[in-house]
Design an enzyme around this catalytic site. Structure first.
Site, short mmCIF file in Angstrom:
data_model
loop_
_atom_site.label_atom_id
_atom_site.label_comp_id
_atom_site.label_asym_id
_atom_site.label_seq_id
_atom_site.Cartn_x
_atom_site.Cartn_y
_atom_site.Cartn_z
CB THR A 53 -0.95 -0.02 1.21
OG1 THR A 53 -1.77 -1.19 1.12
CG2 THR A 53 -1.86 1.19 1.26
CE1 TYR A 142 2.39 -8.61 2.26
CE2 TYR A 142 3.96 -6.85 1.82
CZ TYR A 142 2.68 -7.37 1.74
OH TYR A 142 1.69 -6.63 1.13
CE LYS A 171 0.17 -7.45 4.87
NZ LYS A 171 0.48 -6.12 4.28
CB VAL A 213 -0.59 -5.72 8.08
CG1 VAL A 213 0.10 -4.44 7.61
CG2 VAL A 213 0.18 -6.31 9.27
#
Length: 303
Positions: A53, A142, A171, A213
């Protein structure tokens, strides 16, 4: 750095803030400071920067370090700071992770290297190199195959967990919910897992996840944080109500490529000077804006 010694305390809604730019495309650190302050005032349980993001692929290493520096200063150990430090290049990943450690980050969020489509053995060696270089810094894998074209397998995660004490969590940004469960089963239920898929944030808590998240926290940080708190306090009805109330905002995020819709909304609300996104992204089209406004109307009272 307060949470670094016990990464299990990095729980709840960790807001992955956008990276603000001016209308001319320059890094806007003043707006970033303001966004972090707003996130903290709204109750977010932690802050992340430099994830998908945050448009990291459109920034120089120096710009990413400047953004991390601002967020580290603004969080100031009040909440966990979990910056994204990964890149497609190992030298950049190591440099960014070193800067995160120096700035007092509580953990580093390291994306799987994108575009190259490495094998599972290559992924093991990549993360092993990062973990060995920073033995005192918690490392969070991630996994976001929709962005990187590679999916780290549960057994590879478990192998990394066994090999490195400082690989503490992951994540998961995959819609394969069985993958979530397989990782926790193979790694142990004390392995930390956050969801990066908005509509799987609440379900993850039921199987042992520690939080999320989620990009929707850019638009409704208080609601996302309340969803976590309500669930952990046993108020499952409220958590479920919030989960469904957030649906229009989740759809809004992906009307066009994230984070362009979110930045447009933040600019309209006066939380950003400009909603500029860097190429190859573009600001929402007229048709996109019309749909964004429809979804904002549906989310009244949540955001």
């Amino acid at each position: 750095m307060k949470f670094r010694s016990d990464p299990a305390t990095i729980r709840g809604s960790i807001a992955p803030v956008v990276t603000p730019f001016t209308a001319e495309g320059a890094l806007d650190l003043d707006s970033l400071r303001a966004l972090v302050r707003w996130q903290l005032a709204q109750g977010s349980h932690g802050i992340s920067t430099g994830g998908s993001t945050g448009e990291p692929g459109a920034q120089s290493v120096e710009e990413r370090v400047a953004a991390m520096t601002v967020v580290a200063e603004e969080t100031a150990d009040r909440v966990p700071f979990l910056p994204g430090t990964g890149s497609a290049k190992l030298d950049e990943t190591l440099r960014l992770t070193a800067e995160a450690e120096r700035l007092g980050a509580d953990a580093a969020l390291v994306i799987t290297p994108y575009y190259a489509r490495p094998t599972q053995e290559a992924l093991f060696r990549w993360y092993s190199t990062v973990a060995a270089e920073f033995p005192s810094l918690p490392i969070v894998i991630y996994n976001v195959p929709s962005r990187t074209a590679v999916d780290i397998a549960p057994e590879t995660v478990a192998r990394l967990r066994r090999a490195h004490d400082n690989i503490v969590g992951i994540k998961e940004t995959t819609k394969d919910f069985e993958h979530f469960s397989q990782v926790l089963h193979r790694c142990g239920r004390d392995f930390l897992m956050w969801s990066g898929i908005e509509l799987l944030c609440l379900p993850l808590l039921a199987i042992g996840g520690v939080g999320f998240v989620s990009a929707v926290a850019n638009l409704a940080p208080a609601a996302v944080a309340r969803m976590y708190t309500a669930y952990t306090q046993g108020d499952h009805r409220t958590a479920l109500d919030l989960h469904y109330a957030l649906h229009p905002l989740v759809e809004l995020l992906f009307v066009e490529t994230n984070p362009a819709p979110a930045k447009w909304v933040l600019e309209q609300r006066g939380l950003l000077v400009s909603g500029h996104v860097r190429p190859p992204l573009v600001s929402p089209t007229e048709a996109g804006i019309a749909r964004i406004n429809e979804l904002l109307a549906q989310s009244e009272g949540v955001a």
